[in-house]
Design a protein around this motif. Structure first.
Motif, PDB file in Angstrom:
ATOM      1  N   THR A 152       0.861  -1.170   0.000  1.00  0.00           N
ATOM      2  CA  THR A 152       0.000   0.000   0.000  1.00  0.00           C
ATOM      3  C   THR A 152       0.898   1.220   0.000  1.00  0.00           C
ATOM      4  OG1 THR A 152      -1.719  -1.157   1.234  1.00  0.00           O
ATOM      5  CG2 THR A 152      -1.794   1.235   1.286  1.00  0.00           C
ATOM      6  N   ILE A 153       0.606   2.168  -0.877  1.00  0.00           N
ATOM      7  CA  ILE A 153       1.398   3.397  -0.968  1.00  0.00           C
ATOM      8  C   ILE A 153       0.492   4.583  -0.691  1.00  0.00           C
ATOM      9  CG2 ILE A 153       2.716   4.894  -2.531  1.00  0.00           C
ATOM     10  CD1 ILE A 153       3.605   2.301  -3.966  1.00  0.00           C
ATOM     11  N   SER A 154       0.923   5.427   0.248  1.00  0.00           N
ATOM     12  CA  SER A 154       0.112   6.604   0.556  1.00  0.00           C
ATOM     13  C   SER A 154       0.910   7.901   0.548  1.00  0.00           C
ATOM     14  CB  SER A 154      -0.585   6.424   1.913  1.00  0.00           C
ATOM     15  OG  SER A 154       0.371   6.172   2.907  1.00  0.00           O
ATOM     16  N   GLU A 155       2.229   7.839   0.342  1.00  0.00           N
ATOM     17  CA  GLU A 155       3.017   9.078   0.286  1.00  0.00           C
ATOM     18  C   GLU A 155       2.513   9.937  -0.863  1.00  0.00           C
ATOM     19  OE1 GLU A 155       6.465   6.041   0.869  1.00  0.00           O
ATOM     20  OE2 GLU A 155       4.400   5.906   0.221  1.00  0.00           O
ATOM     21  N   GLU A 156       2.180  11.169  -0.560  1.00  0.00           N
ATOM     22  CA  GLU A 156       1.484  12.061  -1.495  1.00  0.00           C
ATOM     23  C   GLU A 156       2.149  12.179  -2.864  1.00  0.00           C
ATOM     24  OE1 GLU A 156      -1.588  14.917  -2.434  1.00  0.00           O
ATOM     25  OE2 GLU A 156      -1.388  13.889  -0.520  1.00  0.00           O
ATOM     26  N   SER A 157       3.433  12.584  -2.913  1.00  0.00           N
ATOM     27  CA  SER A 157       4.053  12.838  -4.212  1.00  0.00           C
ATOM     28  C   SER A 157       4.282  11.548  -4.996  1.00  0.00           C
ATOM     29  CB  SER A 157       5.348  13.641  -4.057  1.00  0.00           C
ATOM     30  OG  SER A 157       6.291  12.927  -3.290  1.00  0.00           O
ATOM     31  N   LEU A 158       4.637  10.451  -4.318  1.00  0.00           N
ATOM     32  CA  LEU A 158       4.812   9.160  -4.990  1.00  0.00           C
ATOM     33  C   LEU A 158       3.469   8.642  -5.493  1.00  0.00           C
ATOM     34  CD1 LEU A 158       6.519   6.747  -5.845  1.00  0.00           C
ATOM     35  CD2 LEU A 158       6.277   5.833  -3.516  1.00  0.00           C
ATOM     36  N   PHE A 159       2.439   8.742  -4.670  1.00  0.00           N
ATOM     37  CA  PHE A 159       1.078   8.337  -5.044  1.00  0.00           C
ATOM     38  C   PHE A 159       0.644   9.063  -6.326  1.00  0.00           C
ATOM     39  CE2 PHE A 159      -3.430   9.373  -5.110  1.00  0.00           C
ATOM     40  CZ  PHE A 159      -4.051   8.162  -4.898  1.00  0.00           C
ATOM     41  N   ASN A 160       0.799  10.381  -6.343  1.00  0.00           N
ATOM     42  CA  ASN A 160       0.380  11.177  -7.512  1.00  0.00           C
ATOM     43  C   ASN A 160       1.121  10.766  -8.775  1.00  0.00           C
ATOM     44  OD1 ASN A 160      -1.469  12.639  -5.992  1.00  0.00           O
ATOM     45  ND2 ASN A 160      -0.006  14.259  -5.517  1.00  0.00           N
ATOM     46  N   TRP A 161       2.426  10.494  -8.652  1.00  0.00           N
ATOM     47  CA  TRP A 161       3.195  10.105  -9.829  1.00  0.00           C
ATOM     48  C   TRP A 161       2.739   8.749 -10.355  1.00  0.00           C
ATOM     49  CZ3 TRP A 161       7.511   6.513 -10.487  1.00  0.00           C
ATOM     50  CH2 TRP A 161       8.082   6.589 -11.767  1.00  0.00           C
ATOM     51  N   ILE A 162       2.573   7.782  -9.456  1.00  0.00           N
ATOM     52  CA  ILE A 162       2.175   6.429  -9.901  1.00  0.00           C
ATOM     53  C   ILE A 162       0.809   6.446 -10.572  1.00  0.00           C
ATOM     54  CG2 ILE A 162       1.553   4.110  -9.127  1.00  0.00           C
ATOM     55  CD1 ILE A 162       3.821   4.361  -7.067  1.00  0.00           C
ATOM     56  N   ILE A 163      -0.174   7.132  -9.982  1.00  0.00           N
ATOM     57  CA  ILE A 163      -1.507   7.106 -10.612  1.00  0.00           C
ATOM     58  C   ILE A 163      -1.495   7.867 -11.927  1.00  0.00           C
ATOM     59  CG2 ILE A 163      -2.740   6.707  -8.462  1.00  0.00           C
ATOM     60  CD1 ILE A 163      -3.789   9.602  -8.688  1.00  0.00           C
ATOM     61  N   SER A 164      -0.591   8.835 -12.085  1.00  0.00           N
ATOM     62  CA  SER A 164      -0.509   9.542 -13.380  1.00  0.00           C
ATOM     63  C   SER A 164      -0.063   8.586 -14.492  1.00  0.00           C
ATOM     64  CB  SER A 164       0.438  10.734 -13.288  1.00  0.00           C
ATOM     65  OG  SER A 164       1.796  10.298 -13.251  1.00  0.00           O
ATOM     66  N   LEU A 165       0.672   7.546 -14.142  1.00  0.00           N
ATOM     67  CA  LEU A 165       1.151   6.572 -15.128  1.00  0.00           C
ATOM     68  C   LEU A 165       0.036   5.643 -15.595  1.00  0.00           C
ATOM     69  CD1 LEU A 165       4.538   5.572 -13.463  1.00  0.00           C
ATOM     70  CD2 LEU A 165       4.142   7.301 -15.218  1.00  0.00           C
ATOM     71  N   PHE A 166      -0.976   5.441 -14.758  1.00  0.00           N
ATOM     72  CA  PHE A 166      -2.066   4.536 -15.100  1.00  0.00           C
ATOM     73  C   PHE A 166      -3.096   5.171 -16.027  1.00  0.00           C
ATOM     74  CE2 PHE A 166      -1.226   2.355 -10.805  1.00  0.00           C
ATOM     75  CZ  PHE A 166      -0.397   1.416 -11.380  1.00  0.00           C
ATOM     76  N   HIS A 167      -3.003   6.479 -16.265  1.00  0.00           N
ATOM     77  CA  HIS A 167      -4.010   7.154 -17.120  1.00  0.00           C
ATOM     78  C   HIS A 167      -3.563   7.184 -18.571  1.00  0.00           C
ATOM     79  CE1 HIS A 167      -6.474   8.276 -13.779  1.00  0.00           C
ATOM     80  NE2 HIS A 167      -5.460   8.836 -13.173  1.00  0.00           N
TER      81      HIS A 167
END
Length: 195
Positions: free
Chosen positions: A180-195
């Motif tokens: 589970t990842i919840s760190e804000e900046s890492l979270f935002n980067w990873i989900i940007s890759l899924f779009h």
């Protein structure tokens, strides 16, 4: 209430599915299925049959197992390098500040905790480690991106590098476990890759 039914903050959950041991044909490489789910707002599920949310997303990606193993090894090396940088910066800062014997003995006391906390302080990378991080993160982006054009090398690191963020990435690419990842900046980067 179980943790699976509640997310008090943004988080992404990663799980891997390794297909049965049926032998693939010689020309096909072994692939594993990355399953992900994330929420962009807090979520509380009280009844799964009637749950619907515009802030919860899920998906899957088939990824070659050999690339995952190779990437995890590189991320492990990067984590070790970040740990060494942190140790050297701590020893430099402690060497510049004289401490009494009493203060030193106080820092040696071990405080028991249920779960060890990773360091969330931003790490200042040297040139070698920064290049190593860019190569690893370029590979992460190439594996997770649905857009093939994103396979170009990164020119800058897209999130704050902390020991926690690098450890989370290493855990993410461990096909034997989920994370589970919840760190804000890492979270935002990873989900940007899924779009």
């Amino acid at each position: 209430d179980s943790r699976a039914a509640n997310a008090s903050n943004k988080e992404i959950n990663i799980q891997w599915y390794i297909p049965s041991l049926a032998k693939p044909s010689n020309d096909a490489e072994t692939k594993v299925l990355l399953l992900y789910a994330y929420n962009t707002k807090p979520v509380k599920i009280s009844n799964i049959k009637i749950f619907s949310s515009k802030s919860t997303f899920s998906g899957r990606l088939w990824i070659p197992l050999t690339r995952i193993i190779s990437l995890r090894e590189k991320l492990s090396n990067l984590k070790q390098q970040v740990e060494m940088l942190m140790q050297s910066s701590k020893s430099l800062s402690s060497a510049s500040e004289p401490t009494s014997f009493l203060e030193q003995s106080e820092t040696l006391k071990i405080i028991p905790s249920k779960k060890p906390q990773m360091n969330a302080a931003k790490v200042h990378l040297d040139e070698k480690t920064e290049e190593m991080a860019k190569r690893c993160l370029s590979e992460v982006r190439a594996l997770l991106s649905v857009v093939p054009a994103l396979s170009l090398p990164l020119t800058e690191i897209p999130f704050d590098v902390t020991l926690q963020s690098i450890a989370s990435l290493e855990d993410m690419f461990d096909p034997a476990n989920g994370c589970t990842i919840s760190e804000e900046s890492l979270f935002n980067w990873i989900i940007s890759l899924f779009h």
